[in-house]
Design a protein around this motif. Structure first.
Motif, PDB file in Angstrom:
ATOM      1  N   ARG A 210       0.810  -1.227   0.000  1.00 21.55           N
ATOM      2  CA  ARG A 210       0.000   0.000   0.000  1.00 21.55           C
ATOM      3  C   ARG A 210       0.841   1.274   0.000  1.00 21.55           C
ATOM      4  O   ARG A 210       0.357   2.335  -0.386  1.00 21.55           O
ATOM      5  N   GLU A 211       2.104   1.171   0.433  1.00 20.96           N
ATOM      6  CA  GLU A 211       2.968   2.356   0.467  1.00 20.96           C
ATOM      7  C   GLU A 211       4.099   2.250  -0.545  1.00 20.96           C
ATOM      8  O   GLU A 211       5.172   2.814  -0.348  1.00 20.96           O
ATOM      9  N   ASP A 212       3.848   1.562  -1.645  1.00 19.77           N
ATOM     10  CA  ASP A 212       4.859   1.336  -2.679  1.00 19.77           C
ATOM     11  C   ASP A 212       4.967   2.565  -3.582  1.00 19.77           C
ATOM     12  O   ASP A 212       4.042   2.863  -4.330  1.00 19.77           O
ATOM     13  N   PRO A 213       6.101   3.289  -3.565  1.00 16.03           N
ATOM     14  CA  PRO A 213       6.239   4.446  -4.447  1.00 16.03           C
ATOM     15  C   PRO A 213       6.702   4.068  -5.854  1.00 16.03           C
ATOM     16  O   PRO A 213       6.567   4.860  -6.786  1.00 16.03           O
ATOM     17  N   ALA A 214       7.267   2.869  -6.010  1.00 15.78           N
ATOM     18  CA  ALA A 214       7.810   2.448  -7.301  1.00 15.78           C
ATOM     19  C   ALA A 214       6.725   1.913  -8.222  1.00 15.78           C
ATOM     20  O   ALA A 214       6.664   2.267  -9.410  1.00 15.78           O
ATOM     21  N   THR A 215       5.882   1.045  -7.709  1.00 16.37           N
ATOM     22  CA  THR A 215       4.714   0.547  -8.449  1.00 16.37           C
ATOM     23  C   THR A 215       3.505   0.725  -7.531  1.00 16.37           C
ATOM     24  O   THR A 215       3.120  -0.198  -6.815  1.00 16.37           O
ATOM     25  N   PRO A 216       2.920   1.901  -7.536  1.00 16.32           N
ATOM     26  CA  PRO A 216       1.801   2.184  -6.618  1.00 16.32           C
ATOM     27  C   PRO A 216       0.629   1.233  -6.813  1.00 16.32           C
ATOM     28  O   PRO A 216       0.536   0.515  -7.816  1.00 16.32           O
ATOM     29  N   VAL A 217      -0.271   1.250  -5.853  1.00 15.32           N
ATOM     30  CA  VAL A 217      -1.411   0.337  -5.866  1.00 15.32           C
ATOM     31  C   VAL A 217      -2.209   0.461  -7.171  1.00 15.32           C
ATOM     32  O   VAL A 217      -2.772  -0.529  -7.658  1.00 15.32           O
ATOM     33  N   ALA A 218      -2.230   1.645  -7.758  1.00 17.90           N
ATOM     34  CA  ALA A 218      -2.957   1.820  -9.020  1.00 17.90           C
ATOM     35  C   ALA A 218      -2.426   0.893 -10.105  1.00 17.90           C
ATOM     36  O   ALA A 218      -3.195   0.414 -10.956  1.00 17.90           O
ATOM     37  N   HIS A 219      -1.126   0.613 -10.091  1.00 22.30           N
ATOM     38  CA  HIS A 219      -0.551  -0.316 -11.070  1.00 22.30           C
ATOM     39  C   HIS A 219      -1.083  -1.732 -10.831  1.00 22.30           C
ATOM     40  O   HIS A 219      -1.379  -2.458 -11.786  1.00 22.30           O
ATOM     41  N   ALA A 220      -1.172  -2.108  -9.561  1.00 27.56           N
ATOM     42  CA  ALA A 220      -1.689  -3.440  -9.232  1.00 27.56           C
ATOM     43  C   ALA A 220      -3.152  -3.561  -9.632  1.00 27.56           C
ATOM     44  O   ALA A 220      -3.585  -4.607 -10.148  1.00 27.56           O
ATOM     45  N   ARG A 221      -3.921  -2.508  -9.407  1.00 24.43           N
ATOM     46  CA  ARG A 221      -5.337  -2.558  -9.778  1.00 24.43           C
ATOM     47  C   ARG A 221      -5.507  -2.647 -11.291  1.00 24.43           C
ATOM     48  O   ARG A 221      -6.418  -3.320 -11.785  1.00 24.43           O
ATOM     49  N   GLU A 222      -4.613  -1.993 -12.040  1.00 19.21           N
ATOM     50  CA  GLU A 222      -4.668  -2.110 -13.492  1.00 19.21           C
ATOM     51  C   GLU A 222      -4.403  -3.548 -13.927  1.00 19.21           C
ATOM     52  O   GLU A 222      -5.078  -4.065 -14.827  1.00 19.21           O
ATOM     53  N   LEU A 223      -3.430  -4.207 -13.287  1.00 16.69           N
ATOM     54  CA  LEU A 223      -3.175  -5.619 -13.585  1.00 16.69           C
ATOM     55  C   LEU A 223      -4.398  -6.469 -13.248  1.00 16.69           C
ATOM     56  O   LEU A 223      -4.848  -7.289 -14.061  1.00 16.69           O
ATOM     57  N   ALA A 224      -4.935  -6.281 -12.052  1.00 17.37           N
ATOM     58  CA  ALA A 224      -6.065  -7.105 -11.610  1.00 17.37           C
ATOM     59  C   ALA A 224      -7.304  -6.870 -12.462  1.00 17.37           C
ATOM     60  O   ALA A 224      -8.065  -7.804 -12.743  1.00 17.37           O
ATOM     61  N   ASP A 225      -7.516  -5.630 -12.876  1.00 15.90           N
ATOM     62  CA  ASP A 225      -8.675  -5.324 -13.723  1.00 15.90           C
ATOM     63  C   ASP A 225      -8.486  -5.871 -15.136  1.00 15.90           C
ATOM     64  O   ASP A 225      -9.460  -6.247 -15.801  1.00 15.90           O
ATOM     65  N   GLY A 226      -7.243  -5.936 -15.596  1.00 17.19           N
ATOM     66  CA  GLY A 226      -6.990  -6.358 -16.963  1.00 17.19           C
ATOM     67  C   GLY A 226      -6.901  -7.852 -17.158  1.00 17.19           C
ATOM     68  O   GLY A 226      -7.131  -8.356 -18.266  1.00 17.19           O
ATOM     69  N   ILE A 227      -6.557  -8.586 -16.106  1.00 18.94           N
ATOM     70  CA  ILE A 227      -6.398 -10.040 -16.200  1.00 18.94           C
ATOM     71  C   ILE A 227      -7.708 -10.700 -15.791  1.00 18.94           C
ATOM     72  O   ILE A 227      -8.178 -10.512 -14.659  1.00 18.94           O
ATOM     73  N   PRO A 228      -8.320 -11.480 -16.651  1.00 14.91           N
ATOM     74  CA  PRO A 228      -9.620 -12.081 -16.323  1.00 14.91           C
ATOM     75  C   PRO A 228      -9.581 -12.902 -15.030  1.00 14.91           C
ATOM     76  O   PRO A 228      -8.744 -13.788 -14.872  1.00 14.91           O
ATOM     77  N   GLY A 229     -10.474 -12.564 -14.099  1.00 16.63           N
ATOM     78  CA  GLY A 229     -10.608 -13.327 -12.864  1.00 16.63           C
ATOM     79  C   GLY A 229      -9.513 -13.120 -11.848  1.00 16.63           C
ATOM     80  O   GLY A 229      -9.476 -13.825 -10.823  1.00 16.63           O
ATOM     81  N   ALA A 230      -8.611 -12.164 -12.053  1.00 15.58           N
ATOM     82  CA  ALA A 230      -7.492 -11.980 -11.123  1.00 15.58           C
ATOM     83  C   ALA A 230      -7.981 -11.479  -9.767  1.00 15.58           C
ATOM     84  O   ALA A 230      -8.930 -10.696  -9.675  1.00 15.58           O
TER      85      ALA A 230
END
Length: 390
Positions: A210-230
């Motif tokens: 949650r406090e990642d400045p290099a790959t913020p949570v928004a990057h993770a949400r983009e992955l999860a939203d883009g990968i079916p069923g993630a």
């Protein structure tokens, strides 16, 4: 366990676990070695054949394994070459940051090889290419010193950055080959799989600090939203190397995700061993050690029963995630008014990745079906535990 630096120009790697266990390949973050997985590898190796590898120019891997102009796809092919050399046809894969990008590429382009995927503190595109090109130029001109100096603030929260575990990881960055490091920065500059995420068919877990400045949570949400069923798990009080800073909740998430790959324990001894592993991951070493230290001849049979049956047979089953099991457990404890156990399992739910907001929703749902007075008492217990966490 074996450690290898084979003559046939493979990535340096380490193998732990039984040869007959399902393979699980673990990829490192830029600037780290395979040791970055030390907090999780021993537990994962109880149920999997764990293969960890070093990036070119990091740890024991030769710097020139990545060709000039090398890409993340080239790293993926090196991982496939390693798997082939080890006789591994299909495998689970978990990777941190750049290692996660390698896993994402493998899942997109070689779906027949990847049975399940976990992407930790990573991205489908790591920011603007210019930032990586500038870092590559800096390291080529001045060595890794400038990035070593700034790494603790990128990788860890302020309260953890000076810890021995953090210093050990930064030491690996200082030892990395500058040209190889710069080449990997160039590879990240050219990496963008955003449009290809829907092609991933492997069951996927995305983990974010949650406090990642290099790959913020928004990057993770983009992955999860883009990968079916993630699925997405956010780890509190963690920055970029969440598995180093918060090893227990990351391990719990990984054990739950990869449980479907592992064969169920076959006998009482195996069930007890598997149960103890899960029990420690979910409840924490301190709690389990305290329970074991209090065991008497009178309670020994019961301790064996709950470890072998509750933890070794039920919590290890692949049909539900650990997060879901925590939701069910909290509801049952609210219904029966077991407040001491409820406090323990609120902590466990946090280790399993539930947010305070999700715990609130579970308790609100419980108020409807278990009764308002029961939920009122449960809110008081949960609020106390969550305030202690802060």
């Amino acid at each position: 366990m074996s450690i290898s630096a084979p003559a046939q120009r493979l990535l340096q790697h380490r193998v732990d676990g039984r040869d007959s266990a399902p393979p699980l390949i673990l990829g490192p973050s830029l600037g780290t070695s395979l040791a970055v997985w030390d907090p999780q590898a021993p537990s994962l190796a109880r149920t999997h054949r764990v293969v960890r590898w070093d990036l070119p120019g990091h740890g024991g891997s030769p710097a020139d394994l990545l060709p000039d102009g090398g890409t993340v796809a080239d790293l993926g092919r090196l991982v496939l070459g390693l798997a082939d050399a080890l006789g591994i046809e299909e495998f689970g894969y978990a990777g941190i940051s750049l290692g996660g990008a390698v896993g994402t590429w493998l899942a997109v382009h070689h779906p027949e090889r990847v049975t399940s995927l976990a992407i930790l503190c990573s991205s489908a595109r790591f920011g603007l290419p210019e930032g990586w090109s500038d870092r590559a130029a800096l390291v080529r001109a001045e060595g890794t010193g400038p990035v070593v100096e700034t790494a603790p603030a990128r990788w860890f929260t302020a309260s953890f950055a000076a810890s021995p575990a953090a210093r050990a990881v930064v030491d690996d960055l200082a030892a990395a080959d500058p040209e190889a490091y710069a080449g990997l920065c160039d590879a990240l500059a050219g990496f963008d799989l955003r449009a290809e995420l829907p092609r991933i068919t492997a069951p996927t877990l995305v983990v974010a600090g949650r406090e990642d400045p290099a790959t913020p949570v928004a990057h993770a949400r983009e992955l999860a939203d883009g990968i079916p069923g993630a699925a997405l798990t956010e780890v509190a009080h963690a920055a970029h190397l969440a598995n180093v800073e918060r090893p227990v909740p990351v391990l719990a998430a990984l054990l739950g995700h990869f449980a479907a790959d592992a064969a169920p324990p076959a006998d009482d001894a195996s069930r007890h061993g598997a149960g103890m592993s899960v029990r420690r991951a979910v409840l924490g070493d301190e709690h389990v050690d305290r329970a074991i230290s209090r065991t008497t001849d009178f309670t020994a049979g019961f301790q064996d029963f709950i470890t072998r049956y509750a933890w070794g047979e039920i919590w290890t089953r692949p049909g539900l995630s650990r997060r879901t099991r925590s939701c069910i457990t909290l509801t049952a404890l609210v219904a029966h008014g077991h407040h001491e156990e409820l406090a323990m399992h609120v902590r466990a739910a946090r280790r399993n990745g539930l947010t305070p907001a999700e715990i609130e929703e579970v308790l609100l749902q419980s108020a409807v079906y278990c009764g308002v007075p029961a939920a009122n008492a449960a809110f008081a217990v949960a609020n106390r535990i969550l305030e202690e966490e802060n």
